[in-house]
Design a protein around this motif. Sequence first.
Motif, PDB file in Angstrom:
ATOM      1  N   GLU A  22     -32.206 -20.216  89.810  1.00  0.00           N
ATOM      2  CA  GLU A  22     -33.714 -19.584  90.293  1.00  0.00           C
ATOM      3  C   GLU A  22     -34.340 -20.684  89.987  1.00  0.00           C
ATOM      4  O   GLU A  22     -35.036 -21.048  90.582  1.00  0.00           O
ATOM      5  CB  GLU A  22     -33.498 -18.162  89.038  1.00  0.00           C
ATOM      6  N   GLU A  23     -34.271 -21.140  88.241  1.00  0.00           N
ATOM      7  CA  GLU A  23     -35.349 -22.218  87.798  1.00  0.00           C
ATOM      8  C   GLU A  23     -35.639 -23.495  89.115  1.00  0.00           C
ATOM      9  O   GLU A  23     -36.279 -24.254  89.015  1.00  0.00           O
ATOM     10  CB  GLU A  23     -34.770 -22.010  86.652  1.00  0.00           C
ATOM     11  N   MET A  24     -34.498 -23.740  89.566  1.00  0.00           N
ATOM     12  CA  MET A  24     -33.669 -25.013  90.069  1.00  0.00           C
ATOM     13  C   MET A  24     -34.542 -24.505  91.477  1.00  0.00           C
ATOM     14  O   MET A  24     -35.404 -25.339  92.342  1.00  0.00           O
ATOM     15  CB  MET A  24     -32.395 -25.225  90.869  1.00  0.00           C
ATOM     16  N   ARG A  25     -34.467 -22.907  91.824  1.00  0.00           N
ATOM     17  CA  ARG A  25     -34.997 -22.517  92.938  1.00  0.00           C
ATOM     18  C   ARG A  25     -37.152 -22.836  93.118  1.00  0.00           C
ATOM     19  O   ARG A  25     -37.954 -23.145  93.593  1.00  0.00           O
ATOM     20  CB  ARG A  25     -34.667 -21.489  93.797  1.00  0.00           C
ATOM     21  N   ALA A  26     -37.167 -22.282  91.357  1.00  0.00           N
ATOM     22  CA  ALA A  26     -38.844 -22.163  91.708  1.00  0.00           C
ATOM     23  C   ALA A  26     -39.441 -23.895  91.703  1.00  0.00           C
ATOM     24  O   ALA A  26     -40.408 -23.990  92.148  1.00  0.00           O
ATOM     25  CB  ALA A  26     -38.984 -21.940  89.944  1.00  0.00           C
ATOM     26  N   THR A  27     -38.611 -24.517  91.321  1.00  0.00           N
ATOM     27  CA  THR A  27     -39.045 -25.870  91.537  1.00  0.00           C
ATOM     28  C   THR A  27     -38.923 -26.953  92.451  1.00  0.00           C
ATOM     29  O   THR A  27     -39.977 -27.036  92.694  1.00  0.00           O
ATOM     30  CB  THR A  27     -37.883 -26.855  90.364  1.00  0.00           C
ATOM     31  N   LEU A  28     -38.341 -26.230  92.954  1.00  0.00           N
ATOM     32  CA  LEU A  28     -37.849 -26.720  94.757  1.00  0.00           C
ATOM     33  C   LEU A  28     -39.123 -26.396  95.402  1.00  0.00           C
ATOM     34  O   LEU A  28     -39.846 -27.106  96.197  1.00  0.00           O
ATOM     35  CB  LEU A  28     -36.974 -26.193  94.882  1.00  0.00           C
ATOM     36  N   ILE A  29     -39.298 -24.886  95.209  1.00  0.00           N
ATOM     37  CA  ILE A  29     -40.781 -24.122  96.073  1.00  0.00           C
ATOM     38  C   ILE A  29     -41.951 -24.579  95.848  1.00  0.00           C
ATOM     39  O   ILE A  29     -42.654 -25.326  96.846  1.00  0.00           O
ATOM     40  CB  ILE A  29     -40.505 -23.362  95.419  1.00  0.00           C
ATOM     41  N   ILE A  37     -39.703 -25.011 103.526  1.00  0.00           N
ATOM     42  CA  ILE A  37     -38.748 -24.721 102.324  1.00  0.00           C
ATOM     43  C   ILE A  37     -39.957 -24.284 101.493  1.00  0.00           C
ATOM     44  O   ILE A  37     -39.340 -23.226 100.909  1.00  0.00           O
ATOM     45  CB  ILE A  37     -39.043 -26.656 101.395  1.00  0.00           C
ATOM     46  N   TYR A  38     -40.883 -24.501 101.611  1.00  0.00           N
ATOM     47  CA  TYR A  38     -41.928 -23.496 100.143  1.00  0.00           C
ATOM     48  C   TYR A  38     -42.473 -22.277 100.931  1.00  0.00           C
ATOM     49  O   TYR A  38     -42.846 -21.315 100.094  1.00  0.00           O
ATOM     50  CB  TYR A  38     -43.067 -24.390  99.742  1.00  0.00           C
ATOM     51  N   GLU A  39     -42.895 -22.163 101.680  1.00  0.00           N
ATOM     52  CA  GLU A  39     -42.940 -21.101 102.671  1.00  0.00           C
ATOM     53  C   GLU A  39     -42.028 -20.112 103.563  1.00  0.00           C
ATOM     54  O   GLU A  39     -41.587 -18.631 102.829  1.00  0.00           O
ATOM     55  CB  GLU A  39     -44.231 -21.092 104.029  1.00  0.00           C
ATOM     56  N   VAL A  40     -40.775 -20.467 104.609  1.00  0.00           N
ATOM     57  CA  VAL A  40     -39.963 -20.331 104.967  1.00  0.00           C
ATOM     58  C   VAL A  40     -38.476 -19.760 103.645  1.00  0.00           C
ATOM     59  O   VAL A  40     -37.914 -18.601 103.972  1.00  0.00           O
ATOM     60  CB  VAL A  40     -39.528 -20.500 106.627  1.00  0.00           C
ATOM     61  N   LEU A  41     -38.425 -20.516 103.154  1.00  0.00           N
ATOM     62  CA  LEU A  41     -37.934 -20.741 102.061  1.00  0.00           C
ATOM     63  C   LEU A  41     -35.498 -21.322 102.792  1.00  0.00           C
ATOM     64  O   LEU A  41     -35.174 -20.971 102.333  1.00  0.00           O
ATOM     65  CB  LEU A  41     -37.339 -19.496 101.364  1.00  0.00           C
ATOM     66  N   ASP A  42     -36.492 -21.795 103.033  1.00  0.00           N
ATOM     67  CA  ASP A  42     -35.288 -22.913 104.303  1.00  0.00           C
ATOM     68  C   ASP A  42     -33.995 -23.389 103.314  1.00  0.00           C
ATOM     69  O   ASP A  42     -34.549 -24.299 103.621  1.00  0.00           O
ATOM     70  CB  ASP A  42     -35.121 -23.245 105.629  1.00  0.00           C
ATOM     71  N   PHE A  43     -32.989 -22.712 102.428  1.00  0.00           N
ATOM     72  CA  PHE A  43     -32.253 -23.848 101.386  1.00  0.00           C
ATOM     73  C   PHE A  43     -31.739 -22.870 100.998  1.00  0.00           C
ATOM     74  O   PHE A  43     -31.446 -21.195 101.249  1.00  0.00           O
ATOM     75  CB  PHE A  43     -33.466 -24.654 100.486  1.00  0.00           C
ATOM     76  N   HIS A 185     -37.196 -35.715  96.629  1.00  0.00           N
ATOM     77  CA  HIS A 185     -37.929 -35.680  95.107  1.00  0.00           C
ATOM     78  C   HIS A 185     -38.016 -34.365  94.920  1.00  0.00           C
ATOM     79  O   HIS A 185     -37.450 -33.977  93.458  1.00  0.00           O
ATOM     80  CB  HIS A 185     -38.942 -36.706  95.000  1.00  0.00           C
ATOM     81  N   ALA A 186     -38.397 -33.636  95.665  1.00  0.00           N
ATOM     82  CA  ALA A 186     -38.480 -31.868  95.247  1.00  0.00           C
ATOM     83  C   ALA A 186     -37.058 -31.497  94.819  1.00  0.00           C
ATOM     84  O   ALA A 186     -36.990 -30.886  93.928  1.00  0.00           O
ATOM     85  CB  ALA A 186     -39.391 -31.178  96.279  1.00  0.00           C
ATOM     86  N   GLN A 187     -35.629 -32.231  96.127  1.00  0.00           N
ATOM     87  CA  GLN A 187     -34.708 -31.881  95.692  1.00  0.00           C
ATOM     88  C   GLN A 187     -34.289 -32.532  94.381  1.00  0.00           C
ATOM     89  O   GLN A 187     -33.476 -31.989  93.694  1.00  0.00           O
ATOM     90  CB  GLN A 187     -33.957 -32.144  96.451  1.00  0.00           C
TER      91      GLN A 187
END
Length: 555
Positions: A22-29, A37-43, A185-187
Amino acid sequence: MTEGVDGATVEVVRSYLVATAEEMRATLIRTAFNPVIYEVLDFGISVYDAKLRLVAEATGLTFFLGANDYSLRKGVEYVGVENLHRGDIVMLNYPYWNAAHAYDATLFMPVFFDGTLVGFLCVRAHWMDLGAKDPGYVLDSTDMHQEGLIFPGTKVFERGEPDEKILELIRFNSRMPELVIGDLHAQVAALRTGERRFHEILAKFGVPSVNTAVEQYLAVSETRSRDALRALPQGSWTAVDWLDDDGVSDDPVRMQVTVTIADGTLTCDFTGSAPATAGPVNMPYGATLAMCKVVLKALTSPDEPSNGGTTAALDVIAESGQLFHAVYPAPTFTLWTGIVAFELIYKALAQGMPDRLAASSGGDVPGFMMVGEHPETGEFFAVSNNDPVGWGGNPDHDGIDATIHLSESTVRSTPIEVLEARTGMFFERVEIRRDSAGAGQFRGGCGLRRDIRFRSPGEFLSVIKKTKSRPWALGGGQEPEANQVIVFPGTERERRVSTTRVAVQPGDRITLLTAGGGGHGDPRERDPESVRHDVAEGYLSAETAREVYGVEETT
């Protein structure tokens, strides 16, 4: 109980690993450049042990549940575990190994602790352009090589340092290089966040205790999943549905599945489906696996965090070279097949448990996109959205109105503010589509109407694979209205389409009408007060209330 690891420790380890994901998720967003990615959450974000078993997963695109499992195994097999070192990051988007199309880029990293390989981290995310033959979605490709630059398992970072030659190759093969490199780089940032957190738990509890805890909770998850299957009706049920077309011809594409629940196992057998098509609706086998994992988890452990144990009780049969097991060089870009087939599995299951399942929820995801040059900045853009549909009526309550399709229920639509600010689209109307719901004792949810006017020239793309047939109902309910796309409404050029790419000019308009959900039960048994409420709220016309539900006075 394994000696030396008590139940409390097992739960702390499990929760810590979930928190890592979940922290990885927060970093990516927080660091992604791309609103998909950051609005739709397609990851999709996953944590694995050294045996390549899924130990934790973050919330992302529903269809990516367990999808990284197949990708990671193929990627590690290709690179060779002996060739992986601390700080390496590998990119994989070869569709037949990646369980997705070419624009879903999977990056994975080995995790070492005290010089020993202890696990892996994966971050899959949708990139907006990687050099395919057309900008945006590829709707009519006839082989993989038209769908973008391909990486079979290529190190983009080696021992912590970026391979600038590979990054430049990506940059010069994208129409949107800053966006794509920014998302890469976000990933990477998300992977490094996960590595730090993984190290923390290993330092706190030690590698042997963490491994023992993982063994135990994976076993418990599998046992619970199999027990839940044994508690369901046992048997085999077959269902058939059709895609509108494959994007190249107008011929419908047959899908068939036989679903069996027996002895603690769920089997999905796609024998009887069409062979691989000329157009890009073919499913990589890994994507088919992931689709079936979602159904299994929904049936057995919907409230539990996912891991390899929760989906171990699954067997998927799809012959190589068939629609649900694409092989090179079959095109795979338009993966909407999996969305329609997701509901097909439920259609089969509903034969054996109609009192447990809802009717069809819109039948598909109505996707759209605009590509072009921004009217203010002149920069190239490609921005997409997946519109909501009505969910199916349930045995004891109505379906939800205008909600993202259940196959993507953990993600979001792109906000109108983002679509208008970053494209040449202006939304003149967004409202509930009256009379779109399937009638029933418990009606389906209503779909949506969206009227778009274009402020600048460009191309409009729609991706819908179920417009020529309606979603299904249950228990005497009625089928809802199907998805529709009306281009240039009210003009001599007006026509109704499904999946299309059309050039637009300033002032042109398009209307999107999304499907409702199927009804459940006889409409004449619906509570008249509920019918009157639906009329008052604009969900239902007085005419439909009278003719379908038999309710005369609605005011």
